[in-house]
Write an enzyme that holds these catalytic residues in place. Structure first.
Site, PDB file in Angstrom:
ATOM      1  N   CYS A 252       0.853  -1.110  -0.107  1.00 43.14           N
ATOM      2  CA  CYS A 252      -0.067  -0.049   0.165  1.00 43.14           C
ATOM      3  C   CYS A 252       0.837   1.068   0.184  1.00 43.14           C
ATOM      4  CB  CYS A 252      -0.736   0.052   1.239  1.00 43.14           C
ATOM      5  SG  CYS A 252      -1.809  -1.360   1.515  1.00 43.14           S
TER       6      CYS A 252
ATOM      7  N   ARG B  71       1.412   1.496  -5.906  1.00 48.75           N
ATOM      8  CA  ARG B  71       1.604   0.511  -4.786  1.00 48.75           C
ATOM      9  C   ARG B  71       0.184  -0.120  -4.342  1.00 48.75           C
ATOM     10  NH1 ARG B  71       6.318   1.025  -2.067  1.00 48.75           N
ATOM     11  NH2 ARG B  71       5.350   0.198  -0.407  1.00 48.75           N
TER      12      ARG B  71
ATOM     13  N   TRP C 252      -3.870  -1.733  -1.314  1.00 51.52           N
ATOM     14  CA  TRP C 252      -3.819  -2.812  -2.008  1.00 51.52           C
ATOM     15  C   TRP C 252      -4.194  -3.940  -0.663  1.00 51.52           C
ATOM     16  CZ3 TRP C 252      -3.620  -4.397  -6.693  1.00 51.52           C
ATOM     17  CH2 TRP C 252      -3.187  -5.957  -7.005  1.00 51.52           C
TER      18      TRP C 252
ATOM     19  N   ASN D  67       0.870   0.399   6.029  1.00 51.16           N
ATOM     20  CA  ASN D  67       1.421  -0.493   5.028  1.00 51.16           C
ATOM     21  C   ASN D  67       1.998  -1.665   5.653  1.00 51.16           C
ATOM     22  OD1 ASN D  67       4.041   0.022   2.702  1.00 51.16           O
ATOM     23  ND2 ASN D  67       2.599  -1.413   2.744  1.00 51.16           N
ATOM     24  N   GLY D  68       1.476  -2.886   5.309  1.00 50.06           N
ATOM     25  CA  GLY D  68       2.263  -4.024   5.727  1.00 50.06           C
ATOM     26  C   GLY D  68       1.161  -4.860   6.144  1.00 50.06           C
TER      27      GLY D  68
ATOM     28  N   GLU E 209       5.601 -18.883 -22.924  1.00 50.14           N
ATOM     29  CA  GLU E 209       5.581 -17.789 -22.230  1.00 50.14           C
ATOM     30  C   GLU E 209       7.031 -16.845 -22.748  1.00 50.14           C
ATOM     31  OE1 GLU E 209       3.738 -16.069 -20.523  1.00 50.14           O
ATOM     32  OE2 GLU E 209       4.937 -14.424 -19.405  1.00 50.14           O
TER      33      GLU E 209
ATOM     34  N   LYS F 218       5.924 -13.110 -24.208  1.00 51.12           N
ATOM     35  CA  LYS F 218       6.669 -11.956 -23.986  1.00 51.12           C
ATOM     36  C   LYS F 218       7.153 -11.155 -24.600  1.00 51.12           C
ATOM     37  CE  LYS F 218       5.478 -11.511 -21.093  1.00 51.12           C
ATOM     38  NZ  LYS F 218       4.250 -11.665 -19.748  1.00 51.12           N
TER      39      LYS F 218
ATOM     40  N   GLU G 205       4.584  -9.357 -27.303  1.00 54.52           N
ATOM     41  CA  GLU G 205       3.780  -8.244 -26.801  1.00 54.52           C
ATOM     42  C   GLU G 205       4.603  -7.077 -26.651  1.00 54.52           C
ATOM     43  OE1 GLU G 205       1.768  -8.973 -23.171  1.00 54.52           O
ATOM     44  OE2 GLU G 205       3.429 -10.227 -22.424  1.00 54.52           O
TER      45      GLU G 205
ATOM     46  N   HIS H 217       7.979 -31.178 -38.766  1.00 56.71           N
ATOM     47  CA  HIS H 217       6.631 -31.302 -39.238  1.00 56.71           C
ATOM     48  C   HIS H 217       5.781 -30.019 -39.988  1.00 56.71           C
ATOM     49  CE1 HIS H 217       6.432 -35.177 -37.579  1.00 56.71           C
ATOM     50  NE2 HIS H 217       6.820 -34.569 -36.426  1.00 56.71           N
TER      51      HIS H 217
ATOM     52  N   LYS I 223      -3.942  -4.041 -19.364  1.00 56.13           N
ATOM     53  CA  LYS I 223      -3.661  -4.708 -18.284  1.00 56.13           C
ATOM     54  C   LYS I 223      -4.623  -5.610 -17.872  1.00 56.13           C
ATOM     55  CE  LYS I 223      -0.865  -5.928 -15.007  1.00 56.13           C
ATOM     56  NZ  LYS I 223       0.175  -7.002 -15.756  1.00 56.13           N
TER      57      LYS I 223
HETATM   58  C1  F6R Z   1       0.819 -11.109 -20.970  1.00 59.43           C
HETATM   59  C2  F6R Z   1      -0.286 -10.653 -20.111  1.00 59.43           C
HETATM   60  C3  F6R Z   1      -1.789 -11.309 -20.581  1.00 59.43           C
HETATM   61  C4  F6R Z   1      -2.367 -11.727 -19.477  1.00 59.43           C
HETATM   62  C5  F6R Z   1      -3.852 -12.133 -19.838  1.00 59.43           C
HETATM   63  C6  F6R Z   1      -4.477 -12.832 -18.577  1.00 59.43           C
HETATM   64  O1  F6R Z   1       1.912 -10.536 -20.397  1.00 59.43           O
HETATM   65  O2  F6R Z   1      -0.201  -9.993 -19.242  1.00 59.43           O
HETATM   66  O3  F6R Z   1      -1.365 -12.355 -21.392  1.00 59.43           O
HETATM   67  O4  F6R Z   1      -1.601 -12.744 -18.810  1.00 59.43           O
HETATM   68  O5  F6R Z   1      -4.537 -11.032 -20.144  1.00 59.43           O
HETATM   69  O6  F6R Z   1      -4.815 -11.554 -17.675  1.00 59.43           O
HETATM   70  P1  F6R Z   1      -5.046 -11.952 -16.260  1.00 59.43           P
HETATM   71  O7  F6R Z   1      -3.951 -12.758 -15.638  1.00 59.43           O
HETATM   72  O8  F6R Z   1      -5.337 -10.724 -15.260  1.00 59.43           O
HETATM   73  O9  F6R Z   1      -6.379 -12.954 -16.167  1.00 59.43           O
END
Ligand code: F6R
Length: 603
Positions: free
Chosen positions: A2, A27, A74, A100-101, A477, A481, A484, A500, A598
Site C-alpha cells: 500500500c 503501490r 492494496w 502499509n504492511g 511464455e 513476452k 507483446e 513437421h 492490463k
Molecule cells: C501477458 C499478459 C496477458 C495476461 C492475460 C490474462 O504478459 O499479461 O497475457 O496474462 O490477459 O490476464 P489475467 O491474468 O489478469 O487474467
C-alpha cells in the site's frame, strides 16, 4: 503493498496528500482515503476504487485543515470497500492511523480488544493498530506508539495522529519503506520519494523501528527507548519520472527485479501460518479425479507449466485450457473435476465466464488470483492469492512467477496427500523452491550479457522458441513476452514439431531460442538445435546443463540447476530480460505496448 502519505504544514493538507497518493498509486489502487485534522475532529473521507473516486469526492466536499494522513490500498485482509479503506480511527475517534504492511497477530489483538468492549468497524488487520493505540493512550502519543509497536508482530509502515496532540504526525516502520521529507514550514512522510519530490528533495530514510515525530516546524527522531537520535537528510537528485519507478526506466524492469521478494512472499503464504494456508487446508478435503487449469495469455502459460507438475507429481490427468475456448466447448467436466482458474487481475472476462461455466457444471473451482476481492476471487469456491503486489506494466512478470509458486505448492501438497510422495520428499521440494529467490538474484548478475546479446537481435523479423515438455510450456511464455512488448513476430513450438512444417521457415540468421533444462530430454533438444543451425539459424541456448556447441552460431545462457519442475521459474527470468532488452533496443513503449490492456474485461 500500500502507499501512505502525511503532511504537516501551513497550507491545505488534502491537496498535498492527494497529489502524493497519486504518485504512490503503483503501490495499490483498490481504495484510498485521507484523514485531516480540522479544529477538534478528524475529517475522514475513504472510498473504494481508484484514487480518482476519492478525488471526485473531495472536489464535491473539500476537507479543510493543514495536517493529515492518507493511504492508497492494496487489499490483503478484508476486501476492498469503503469501510476497509484507511485511515482507520479508534472507536472513540481520537486516534487515526494509516498502515502499509501486515499485522500478523491481529486476530489475537482483536480478540483481546473485543474482550475490553472495543467495537471494530472493518475486516482489516490494520484497524487493530488504531484501536490498540486508543486503548493504550494516556496523554502521550509518542509513548503510545512505542507501546503499540512492541505489541504488534509483522511488517509495517505506520502513521498516527491524535486529537489531543493535533500538531503532530508520528511515523514508524519495520520491513516496509518510509521516508520523511523536510521543507521550510512543512514536513512530509511517505512510502516512497516520488510522493514528496514536488515539495522537497531533503529526505530522511527511516530505519526499522525508528520513530519520526513531524510538525510543521520540523522532524525529530527517536529510537524505541524514546531516546532522541540524529538523522541527516539526504538530497535526492532523481527526476520525478525515474523516482516513480524506483530509479528504473520501466515498471516492467522494476517488476522483474522484484521477483525474488515475490517468490519468497508467495512461498511463505502457502506454508504453515501463511495467509493462504487455511484455504489450502480446506482443499485437502476435496475429492476429484481430474484437473483443468483454465486461464488466458500468460496465466494460461503458467497453467501449462502447472500441468506438468500435477501430472508428474500427482499422476492425476491434468489439462491446461484457454478460457476463451473452454467457455464455449461444453467441456467434459463434472463434480469430480477440480477447475483451477489462474488470473492476475481476477477480472478477465473469459476467465470469469469459465469460472461460472465450471460452477454450473458442478466442478469444484479454485482461483489463483493476485487482486484481492476481484470478481474471480469472489466467484470461485476457493481462492488463494499470489503475493505479487500491484503489477503496473502491461506485460506480466512477477505475477506469473508467483502463479508458478502456488501451482507448485498445490501439486506438492496434493501429491503428498495422495501418497505419491513422502513427507521428506515433499519437504525437500519445498526447500528447493526456497532456493529459487537466491538463484533469480544470481541471474540478475547476468544482465549485461543478456543485454549485449539482445542488442544483436532486435532487427529480427521472426523469432522461434523451442523446448520439450515443461521447457516447451515456458517457451510459450518467452514467445508471448517477446511479441507483446517488441512487436517481433514469434512462435513457440514443441521441439519435436519443428520438422513437421515449421522448419521450412528457418533461413540464414533466423533466431531460434532453445530452452533445455530437462536433463532427460537434453539430447533431443540438442538435436533440434543442430538441425536449425545446419539450416542457417542462430541460436540462443538456455540451459542448466553442460553442453557447449562447437558453433559460433550458438550463444549460451546458463541457468542454475534445479529440479526440472522448478526450472521454469528461472528460465522465465532470462526470457523476460531478453524480451525486455530486445524491446528496449527497438525503442518500444515497454510498459504500455500498443493495442494491449492490463485487464481484459471484454471478450
Ligand atoms: C501477458 C499478459 C496477458 C495476461 C492475460 C490474462 O504478459 O499479461 O497475457 O496474462 O490477459 O490476464 P489475467 O491474468 O489478469 O487474467
Amino acid at each position: 503493498m500500500c502507499g501512505i502519505m502525511g503532511f504537516a504544514g501551513g497550507g491545505e493538507a488534502a491537496p498535498v496528500i492527494l497529489d502524493g497518493l497519486k504518485r504512490l498509486e503503483y503501490r495499490g489502487y483498490d481504495s484510498a482515503g485521507i484523514a485531516v485534522y480540522d479544529g477538534g475532529r478528524f475529517c475522514v473521507v475513504k472510498r473504494k476504487g481508484r484514487l480518482s473516486v476519492l478525488e471526485g469526492e473531495l472536489q464535491k466536499a473539500p476537507v479543510p485543515g493543514s495536517i493529515g494522513i492518507g493511504h492508497t490500498r492494496w487489499a490483503t485482509h478484508g476486501e476492498p470497500s469503503d469501510a476497509n479503506s484507511h485511515p482507520h480511527l479508534g472507536s472513540m475517534s481520537r486516534i487515526a492511523i494509516a498502515h502499509n504492511g501486515i499485522v500478523e497477530n491481529y486476530k489475537a489483538l482483536r480478540e483481546y480488544l473485543a474482550g475490553k468492549g472495543v467495537a471494530f468497524s472493518s475486516d482489516t488487520d490494520s484497524e487493530v493498530v488504531a484501536q490498540l493505540a486508543e486503548h493504550y493512550y494516556s496523554g502521550n502519543l509518542l509513548e503510545t506508539v512505542a507501546k503499540v509497536i512492541n505489541a504488534i508482530e509483522g511488517s509495517f509502515a505506520l502513521e498516527f495522529m491524535c486529537l489531543d496532540e493535533p500538531d503532530k504526525i508520528i511515523a514508524v516502520k519495520k520491513y516496509n519503506p518510509l521516508i520523511v521529507g523536510i521543507a521550510s514550514g512543512a514536513t512530509y512522510v511517505a512510502s516512497d520519494v516520488p510522493a514528496i519530490l514536488r515539495h522537497t528533495r531533503q529526505v530522511v530514510y527511516l530505519a526499522d523501528r525508528e520513530i519520526a515525530v513531524l510538525t510543521r516546524d520540523g522532524a525529530a527522531f527517536y529510537n524505541m527507548d524514546l531516546e532522541p537520535i540524529q538523522k541527516r537528510p539526504e538530497t535526492i537528485s532523481w527526476s520525478m519520472d525515474s523516482a516513480e519507478k524506483g530509479g528504473y526506466e520501466h515498471f516492467m524492469y522494476k517488476e522483474i527485479m522484484e521477483q525474488p521478494r515475490v517468490i519468497e512472499d508467495t512461498l511463505k503464504s502457502a506454508m504453515p501460518g501463511g495467509s493462504n494456508e487455511p484455504v489450502l487446508d480446506a482443499l485437502d478435503a476435496l475429492r476429484f479425479d481430474r484437473i483443468k487449469i483454465v486461464a488466458c495469455g500468460s496465466a494460461y502459460n503458467a497453467g501449462s507449466v502447472g500441468r506438468y507438475a500435477f501430472e508428474s507429481l500427482c499422476r492425476i490427468p491434468t489439462e491446461a485450457d484457454l478460457a476463451s475456448e473452454f467457455r464455449y466447448r461444453d467441456a467434459l467436466i463434472d463434480e469430480n473435476t477440480l477447475v483451477i482458474l489462474v488470473s492476475q487481475s481476477g477480472e478477465t472476462a473469459d476467465t470469469i465466464a469459465a469460472t461460472l461455466e465450471a460452477k454450473a457444471k458442478g466442478a469444484k473451482t479454485l482461483a489463483i488470483v493476485n487482486v484481492v476481492g476481484s470478481t474471480i476471487a469472489k466467484e470461485a469456491d476457493y481462492t488463494i492469492y499470489t503475493m505479487a503486489g500491484p503489477e503496473i506494466a502491461v506485460a506480466t512478470t512477477k505475477a506469473f512467477s508467483a502463479q508458478l509458486i502456488l501451482l507448485y505448492m498445490l501439486a506438492i501438497r496434493l501429491a503428498h496427500r495422495l501418497g505419491r510422495i513422502g513427507r521428506e520428499e515433499a519437504g525437500a521440494m519445498v526447500a528447493e523452491i526456497g532456493t529459487l529467490p537466491g538463484h533469480v538474484r544470481g541471474i540478475f548478475g547476468e544482465v549485461e550479457k543478456i543485454q549485449h546479446y539482445a542488442a544483436t537481435c532486435f532487427n529480427s523479423k521472426s523469432i522461434f522458441f523451442i523446448g520439450r515438455n515443461i521447457d516447451y510450456a515456458i517457451a510459450m511464455e518467452g514467445s508471448l513476452k517477446l511479441k507483446e512488448i517488441s512487436y517481433i513476430h514469434s512462435e513457440a513450438y514443441a521441439g519435436g514439431e519443428l520438422k513437421h512444417g515449421t522448419i521450412s521457415l528457418i533461413e540464414d540468421n533466423t533466431l531460434v531460442v532453445a530452452i533445455s533444462c530437462c536433463d532427460r530430454l537434453a539430447p533431443k533438444t540438442e538435436s533440434n538445435v543442430e538441425q536449425v543451425i545446419s539450416r542457417g539459424a542462430k541460436v540462443l541456448y538456455i540451459t542448466s546443463g553442460g553442453i557447449a556447441f562447437g558453433s559460433d552460431k550458438v550463444f549460451t545462457l546458463r541457468e542454475p540447476r534445479v529440479g526440472e519442475l522448478f526450472a521454469p521459474s528461472l528460465s522465465v527470468v532470462l526470457l523476460q530480460l531478453f524480451s525486455y532488452y530486445v524491446a528496449a533496443n527497438k525503442g518500444c513503449d515497454i510498459d504500455k505496448p500498443r493495442n494491449l490492456a492490463k485487464s481484459v474485461t471484454v471478450e
